[in-house]
Every structure is written in structure tokens, then in C-alpha cells.
Design a protein around this motif. Structure first.
Motif, PDB file in Angstrom:
ATOM      1  N   LEU A 147       0.843  -1.189   0.000  1.00  0.00           N
ATOM      2  CA  LEU A 147       0.000   0.000   0.000  1.00  0.00           C
ATOM      3  C   LEU A 147       0.883   1.245   0.000  1.00  0.00           C
ATOM      4  O   LEU A 147       1.897   1.298   0.691  1.00  0.00           O
ATOM      5  CB  LEU A 147      -0.913   0.026   1.232  1.00  0.00           C
ATOM      6  N   ASP A 148       0.467   2.246  -0.768  1.00  0.00           N
ATOM      7  CA  ASP A 148       1.189   3.513  -0.823  1.00  0.00           C
ATOM      8  C   ASP A 148       0.534   4.521   0.114  1.00  0.00           C
ATOM      9  O   ASP A 148      -0.692   4.635   0.168  1.00  0.00           O
ATOM     10  CB  ASP A 148       1.190   4.069  -2.254  1.00  0.00           C
ATOM     11  N   PHE A 149       1.375   5.261   0.836  1.00  0.00           N
ATOM     12  CA  PHE A 149       0.902   6.231   1.813  1.00  0.00           C
ATOM     13  C   PHE A 149       1.567   7.585   1.608  1.00  0.00           C
ATOM     14  O   PHE A 149       2.726   7.668   1.211  1.00  0.00           O
ATOM     15  CB  PHE A 149       1.219   5.757   3.243  1.00  0.00           C
ATOM     16  N   HIS A 150       0.796   8.649   1.882  1.00  0.00           N
ATOM     17  CA  HIS A 150       1.365   9.984   2.027  1.00  0.00           C
ATOM     18  C   HIS A 150       1.854  10.117   3.467  1.00  0.00           C
ATOM     19  O   HIS A 150       1.123   9.793   4.405  1.00  0.00           O
ATOM     20  CB  HIS A 150       0.312  11.072   1.777  1.00  0.00           C
ATOM     21  N   ARG A 151       3.052  10.625   3.644  1.00  0.00           N
ATOM     22  CA  ARG A 151       3.568  10.886   4.991  1.00  0.00           C
ATOM     23  C   ARG A 151       3.472  12.379   5.289  1.00  0.00           C
ATOM     24  O   ARG A 151       3.899  13.211   4.484  1.00  0.00           O
ATOM     25  CB  ARG A 151       5.016  10.423   5.135  1.00  0.00           C
ATOM     26  N   PHE A 152       2.895  12.694   6.445  1.00  0.00           N
ATOM     27  CA  PHE A 152       2.809  14.069   6.918  1.00  0.00           C
ATOM     28  C   PHE A 152       3.605  14.200   8.207  1.00  0.00           C
ATOM     29  O   PHE A 152       3.694  13.258   9.003  1.00  0.00           O
ATOM     30  CB  PHE A 152       1.346  14.468   7.192  1.00  0.00           C
ATOM     31  N   GLU A 153       4.150  15.384   8.430  1.00  0.00           N
ATOM     32  CA  GLU A 153       4.859  15.667   9.664  1.00  0.00           C
ATOM     33  C   GLU A 153       4.442  17.042  10.180  1.00  0.00           C
ATOM     34  O   GLU A 153       3.985  17.900   9.418  1.00  0.00           O
ATOM     35  CB  GLU A 153       6.379  15.631   9.465  1.00  0.00           C
ATOM     36  N   LYS A 154       4.606  17.229  11.497  1.00  0.00           N
ATOM     37  CA  LYS A 154       4.291  18.515  12.111  1.00  0.00           C
ATOM     38  C   LYS A 154       5.214  18.730  13.298  1.00  0.00           C
ATOM     39  O   LYS A 154       5.393  17.840  14.133  1.00  0.00           O
ATOM     40  CB  LYS A 154       2.831  18.561  12.571  1.00  0.00           C
ATOM     41  N   HIS A 155       5.791  19.921  13.363  1.00  0.00           N
ATOM     42  CA  HIS A 155       6.679  20.271  14.472  1.00  0.00           C
ATOM     43  C   HIS A 155       5.842  20.673  15.675  1.00  0.00           C
ATOM     44  O   HIS A 155       5.024  21.592  15.605  1.00  0.00           O
ATOM     45  CB  HIS A 155       7.606  21.411  14.054  1.00  0.00           C
ATOM     46  N   LEU A 156       6.057  19.973  16.790  1.00  0.00           N
ATOM     47  CA  LEU A 156       5.291  20.240  18.002  1.00  0.00           C
ATOM     48  C   LEU A 156       6.105  20.957  19.074  1.00  0.00           C
ATOM     49  O   LEU A 156       5.542  21.392  20.077  1.00  0.00           O
ATOM     50  CB  LEU A 156       4.742  18.932  18.584  1.00  0.00           C
ATOM     51  N   GLY A 157       7.401  21.035  18.877  1.00  0.00           N
ATOM     52  CA  GLY A 157       8.223  21.796  19.815  1.00  0.00           C
ATOM     53  C   GLY A 157       8.722  21.028  21.010  1.00  0.00           C
ATOM     54  O   GLY A 157       9.221  21.618  21.968  1.00  0.00           O
ATOM     55  N   GLY A 158       8.595  19.699  20.981  1.00  0.00           N
ATOM     56  CA  GLY A 158       9.116  18.900  22.086  1.00  0.00           C
ATOM     57  C   GLY A 158      10.621  18.739  21.984  1.00  0.00           C
ATOM     58  O   GLY A 158      11.267  19.221  21.061  1.00  0.00           O
ATOM     59  N   ARG A 159      11.181  18.012  22.955  1.00  0.00           N
ATOM     60  CA  ARG A 159      12.632  17.868  23.017  1.00  0.00           C
ATOM     61  C   ARG A 159      13.134  16.549  22.471  1.00  0.00           C
ATOM     62  O   ARG A 159      14.306  16.404  22.173  1.00  0.00           O
ATOM     63  CB  ARG A 159      13.106  18.024  24.472  1.00  0.00           C
ATOM     64  N   LYS A 160      12.255  15.562  22.340  1.00  0.00           N
ATOM     65  CA  LYS A 160      12.688  14.254  21.857  1.00  0.00           C
ATOM     66  C   LYS A 160      11.506  13.521  21.252  1.00  0.00           C
ATOM     67  O   LYS A 160      10.362  13.982  21.344  1.00  0.00           O
ATOM     68  CB  LYS A 160      13.312  13.435  22.991  1.00  0.00           C
ATOM     69  N   SER A 161      11.782  12.366  20.647  1.00  0.00           N
ATOM     70  CA  SER A 161      10.735  11.665  19.913  1.00  0.00           C
ATOM     71  C   SER A 161       9.792  10.892  20.820  1.00  0.00           C
ATOM     72  O   SER A 161       8.630  10.730  20.522  1.00  0.00           O
ATOM     73  CB  SER A 161      11.363  10.708  18.898  1.00  0.00           C
ATOM     74  N   LEU A 162      10.279  10.405  21.978  1.00  0.00           N
ATOM     75  CA  LEU A 162       9.408   9.616  22.846  1.00  0.00           C
ATOM     76  C   LEU A 162      10.042   9.470  24.213  1.00  0.00           C
ATOM     77  O   LEU A 162      11.221   9.220  24.342  1.00  0.00           O
ATOM     78  CB  LEU A 162       9.174   8.218  22.255  1.00  0.00           C
ATOM     79  N   ARG A 163       9.244   9.621  25.235  1.00  0.00           N
ATOM     80  CA  ARG A 163       9.674   9.320  26.590  1.00  0.00           C
ATOM     81  C   ARG A 163       8.902   8.078  27.043  1.00  0.00           C
ATOM     82  O   ARG A 163       7.732   8.157  27.407  1.00  0.00           O
ATOM     83  CB  ARG A 163       9.373  10.489  27.534  1.00  0.00           C
ATOM     84  N   PRO A 164       9.521   6.892  27.020  1.00  0.00           N
ATOM     85  CA  PRO A 164       8.803   5.648  27.335  1.00  0.00           C
ATOM     86  C   PRO A 164       8.108   5.721  28.687  1.00  0.00           C
ATOM     87  O   PRO A 164       8.646   6.235  29.658  1.00  0.00           O
ATOM     88  CB  PRO A 164       9.922   4.596  27.337  1.00  0.00           C
ATOM     89  N   GLY A 165       6.878   5.200  28.703  1.00  0.00           N
ATOM     90  CA  GLY A 165       6.137   5.109  29.945  1.00  0.00           C
ATOM     91  C   GLY A 165       5.352   6.344  30.305  1.00  0.00           C
ATOM     92  O   GLY A 165       4.689   6.385  31.339  1.00  0.00           O
TER      93      GLY A 165
END
Length: 223
Positions: free
Chosen positions: A194-212
Motif C-alpha cells: 500500500l502507498d501512503f502519504h507521509r505528513f509531519e508537524k513540528h510540536l516543539g518537544g525535546r525528543k521523539s518519545l519518553r517511554p512510559g
């Protein structure tokens, strides 16, 4: 609540078919049964699942939309047909973005099946930026020990599992998340690109993920 789970399954099934039946392969449409969405809803809400699901309800407390985030991604967002053009989709997207931002996500992403023009325009209007197209292998997966087309689930696999805690390992991707215990009950039948369009948006956080930092299966009622 059990009633919410069934309501989400019915809504997801109806909304997915309304927006996707004409733009994805017929084989995939055939296997996107209500039973398959019941299973997908169980996976969406199960613990431990590092994600957040927020539901939108009407004045009668009836579920009419939901958004689910995972990692740095708005993974799922669907609204009932009766809620289209009411502003609910925008509120749900805002809730998803807020959940990601609360986890210090800097750049969020989401994916739209190529051909879903209404969704494409909606995300652009909401400040998301199209960054390119990408392809995923969609696997139709059957529960074991009795494979059945009426109890299938679509998943997209990555080459490497994402370890989110010492006790939890999930395979993360844009459509589904399957825990190892669930994966042992499923067997792939075929793959569909399947082909997908990828979208992104800057949210201003400091990192991609903080687990938990995101609670599984938490809903805001009403939005």
C-alpha cells in the motif's frame, strides 16, 4: 468499558470502509470485516500498550470518533459519518497532538493512504506538512488455531521490534501494534503493498518519545 469497545469497532469498520473501499485492493476490503475490527480494537486498547486512545462522544455519551497515538505518530483517527464536518475531527487531532507534545515529541508524523483526498486536504488545513510518499507491506493476519476471513486483522511489520520497556516489546508501525503474546496467536496469510502519504508537524518537544509517559486506553469524555 465493553460497550465502548464494541462502539469503537463498529465506528472504525464503517468509517474505514467509507473512506478506503474504493482506493485499496479488493482483497484487503474483503478481509476488513467487522470481526477484524473487533480484534483490532482489542489490540488498540490492550495493556501493556504504550499509546493513548481518546474518544469523542455526543450529548448522549455515544462514541462518534476516536484518535490513537503511538510513539511519535498519530496512528489512527476516525469519526462517524454523522460527525463529519462538525469539527470533531479537528478536536480529536488536537487531542492527539497534545498527547504527543506532553511526551516531548518534537516532530510528529501520520500516514494517509494515497487516494484519500479528503484526509489529505484535512491534514494540510490543520498545519501538517506533506513530506513524501512511502510504501508499506500490509499483511492480512488470521487468528489461530482456526484461520477465518471473518476474524482477520491487517498489520504492517517493521524489520525490528521496538523495545519500549524491559518487560514489553511491540512491533510498532502506522496501522497496528501487536504484542508478542498476541503475535503467537496470529499467522500471516498474504502481503499487500500500500502507498501512503507521509505528513509531519513540528510540536516543539525535546525528543521523539519518553517511554512510559503515555497511559494505555485513556479516553477524554466528552471532547
Amino acid at each position: 468499558r465493553r460497550a465502548d469497545s464494541e462502539a469503537l469497532s463498529v465506528l472504525w469498520h464503517s468509517s474505514w470502509h467509507s473512506s478506503h473501499h474504493a482506493i485499496v485492493p479488493a482483497l484487503l476490503v474483503q478481509h476488513r470485516t467487522l470481526d477484524s475490527f473487533r480484534l483490532r480494537t482489542q489490540l488498540l486498547l490492550q495493556a501493556p500498550r504504550l499509546g493513548l486512545t481518546t474518544v469523542g462522544v455526543d450529548e448522549f455519551d455515544t462514541v462518534c470518533g476516536f484518535v490513537s497515538v503511538l510513539g511519535a505518530e498519530v496512528e489512527q483517527i476516525f469519526v462517524a459519518e454523522r460527525a463529519v464536518s462538525t469539527g470533531l475531527a479537528s478536536k480529536l487531532l488536537d487531542a492527539g497532538e497534545a498527547a504527543l507534545k506532553s511526551c516531548d515529541v518534537d516532530t510528529a508524523c501520520l500516514h494517509v493512504v494515497v487516494g484519500n483526498d479528503r484526509a489529505y486536504q484535512f491534514y494540510r488545513k490543520c498545519g501538517w506538512h506533506f513530506v513524501g510518499n512511502m510504501q508499506f507491506d500490509a499483511r492480512i493476519v488470521f487468528p489461530q488455531p482456526h484461520p477465518s476471513p471473518t476474524a482477520s486483522v491487517l498489520s504492517r511489520s517493521l524489520a525490528t521490534p521496538v523495545h519500549v520497556s524491559p518487560l514489553t516489546s511491540v512491533i510498532a508501525h502506522a496501522l497496528d501494534v501487536l504484542s508478542p503474546s498476541v503475535c503467537t496467536l496470529l499467522e500471516p496469510a498474504t502481503s499487500i503493498p500500500l502507498d501512503f502519504h507521509r505528513f509531519e508537524k513540528h510540536l516543539g518537544g525535546r525528543k521523539s518519545l519518553r517511554p512510559g509517559s503515555i497511559a494505555a486506553g485513556t479516553g477524554l469524555r466528552p471532547l
